[in-house]
Design an enzyme around this catalytic site. Structure first.
Site, mmCIF file in Angstrom:
data_model
loop_
_atom_site.group_PDB
_atom_site.id
_atom_site.type_symbol
_atom_site.label_atom_id
_atom_site.label_comp_id
_atom_site.label_asym_id
_atom_site.label_seq_id
_atom_site.Cartn_x
_atom_site.Cartn_y
_atom_site.Cartn_z
ATOM 1 N N GLU A 3 -46.586 -26.449 24.829
ATOM 2 C CA GLU A 3 -45.814 -26.121 23.587
ATOM 3 C C GLU A 3 -45.237 -24.696 23.910
ATOM 4 O O GLU A 3 -45.302 -24.433 25.141
ATOM 5 C CB GLU A 3 -46.714 -25.837 22.311
ATOM 6 C CG GLU A 3 -47.394 -27.059 22.013
ATOM 7 C CD GLU A 3 -48.395 -26.771 20.821
ATOM 8 O OE1 GLU A 3 -48.097 -25.917 20.068
ATOM 9 O OE2 GLU A 3 -49.377 -27.602 20.801
ATOM 10 N N LYS A 59 -39.340 -26.269 23.622
ATOM 11 C CA LYS A 59 -40.261 -26.490 24.787
ATOM 12 C C LYS A 59 -39.474 -27.264 25.966
ATOM 13 O O LYS A 59 -39.997 -27.816 26.895
ATOM 14 C CB LYS A 59 -40.878 -27.960 24.505
ATOM 15 C CG LYS A 59 -42.009 -27.309 23.109
ATOM 16 C CD LYS A 59 -42.607 -28.630 22.460
ATOM 17 C CE LYS A 59 -43.257 -28.336 21.062
ATOM 18 N NZ LYS A 59 -43.655 -29.519 20.315
ATOM 19 N N ARG A 114 -49.060 -38.846 31.956
ATOM 20 C CA ARG A 114 -48.785 -39.761 30.945
ATOM 21 C C ARG A 114 -47.226 -40.238 30.958
ATOM 22 O O ARG A 114 -46.584 -41.188 30.259
ATOM 23 C CB ARG A 114 -49.131 -39.515 29.607
ATOM 24 C CG ARG A 114 -50.616 -39.429 29.460
ATOM 25 C CD ARG A 114 -50.943 -39.028 27.991
ATOM 26 N NE ARG A 114 -50.892 -39.812 27.277
ATOM 27 C CZ ARG A 114 -50.895 -39.799 25.775
ATOM 28 N NH1 ARG A 114 -51.579 -38.850 25.368
ATOM 29 N NH2 ARG A 114 -50.436 -40.819 24.920
ATOM 30 N N ARG A 262 -49.724 -36.656 13.046
ATOM 31 C CA ARG A 262 -50.543 -36.042 13.999
ATOM 32 C C ARG A 262 -51.756 -35.769 13.436
ATOM 33 O O ARG A 262 -52.176 -35.174 12.466
ATOM 34 C CB ARG A 262 -50.008 -34.822 14.349
ATOM 35 C CG ARG A 262 -48.160 -34.732 14.724
ATOM 36 C CD ARG A 262 -47.957 -35.604 16.037
ATOM 37 N NE ARG A 262 -48.922 -35.598 17.125
ATOM 38 C CZ ARG A 262 -48.239 -34.285 18.036
ATOM 39 N NH1 ARG A 262 -47.112 -33.877 17.745
ATOM 40 N NH2 ARG A 262 -48.912 -33.935 19.263
#
Length: 272
Positions: A3, A59, A114, A262
């Site tokens: 973040e 970001k 990922r 989330r």
DNA sequence: TTCAGCCTGTCG
DNA sequence: CGACAGGCTGAA
């Protein structure tokens, strides 16, 4: 993953050593690289250009070269590391390597477990145009602007803070930490917040982000900075990742709920 | 505004 | 084995 505080830490680590260096070679390591990571290809157009400046907004990281801009978004598990990530970095595994940028005497590794990260190249003059969708950086926005935006929407405060088109830089860790410290329930609607509550959120947002940058980010799992090291702000987390554990204020178990898609941890007694 | 989907890894 | 993970997108 990264973040605002994590991306800012990486930015500071990289600019210290990369400004003025010339990009000599680019190696790619994933077959899917071109379709998945790079929006518009032609890495060759970047060669022999010097790094003029590194910028961050939200970001996103921007490497301003002489006549192109190389843009990174690190997704959940992306990392940009100077020097060889083997050795000190337990995270390093060849199969996660996406690219190596070779500068004069330095190599920059982009790794991504990922593979949610992105890289693309844009024309120098098109920075504003391409990123006009992105809201003001959470550290740049004024209280007045923040308050006006907040009152102009009627959304859950959690989803408001997470929406990069409104304010950029906050993710799941920092929104939960900011809301807990502000004693605001993540399910509150933005329109119903009082001036005083908005002020609390704004101030905690500034304080948490500044402190997290000082501590070089939160390393819950994978995050490492530009030197391949972990941050320490996770030691200051009050709620994130602590579901079921006692609230540090009232001692009741912290609640966990999916909010704005989330996982959200909060205290339903202290956060009203 | 929800939801699966993109990927890989870890934990219970 | 299922649940879940610092993010974001595009489709229903």
């Amino acid at each position: 993953m990264p973040e605002l505080p994590e991306v800012e830490t990486i930015k500071r680590d990289l600019e210290k050593r990369l400004i003025g260096k010339k990009l000599l070679k680019i190696e790619t390591f994933q077959e899917i690289f071109y379709s998945k990571y790079l929006k518009n290809l032609d890495l060759k157009t970047l060669l022999s250009q010097k790094v003029k400046e590194i910028r961050r907004k939200g970001k996103y990281l921007f490497f301003l070269l002489e006549n192109k801009i190389l843009v990174f978004h690190l997704g959940l598990t992306g990392a940009l590391i100077l020097g060889n990530p083997k050795g000190a970095n337990p995270l390093f595994n060849k199969k996660h390597l996406i690219l190596i940028l070779e500068f004069d005497d330095l190599r920059l590794f982009f790794i991504d477990i990922r593979k949610f990260g992105k890289v693309w190249i844009i024309e120098k003059e098109k920075l504003e145009e391409h990123f006009s969708f992105l809201g003001k950086d959470a550290l740049e926005i004024s209280f007045k602007e923040f308050k006006n935006l907040l009152l102009s929407k009627n959304r859950l405060i959690k989803s408001f803070l997470l929406d990069q088109r409104i304010i950029s830089g906050l993710g799941n860790i920092y929104t939960d930490e900011i809301l807990f410290r502000s004693r605001i329930n993540p399910l509150r609607k933005t329109k119903n917040l009082s001036e005083e509550e908005i002020k609390r959120i704004y101030q905690n947002m500034q304080e948490v982000l500044v402190k997290a940058i000082e501590l070089r980010g939160s390393s819950v799992k994978n995050y490492i900075n530009g030197k391949g090291e972990r941050g320490t702000f996770q030691e200051e987390h009050l709620v994130y990742g602590k579901r079921g554990r006692p609230c540090p204020i009232c001692g009741n178990p912290l609640q966990y709920k999916k909010i704005a898609q989330r996982g959200t941890t909060f205290c339903s007694y202290c956060q009203t």
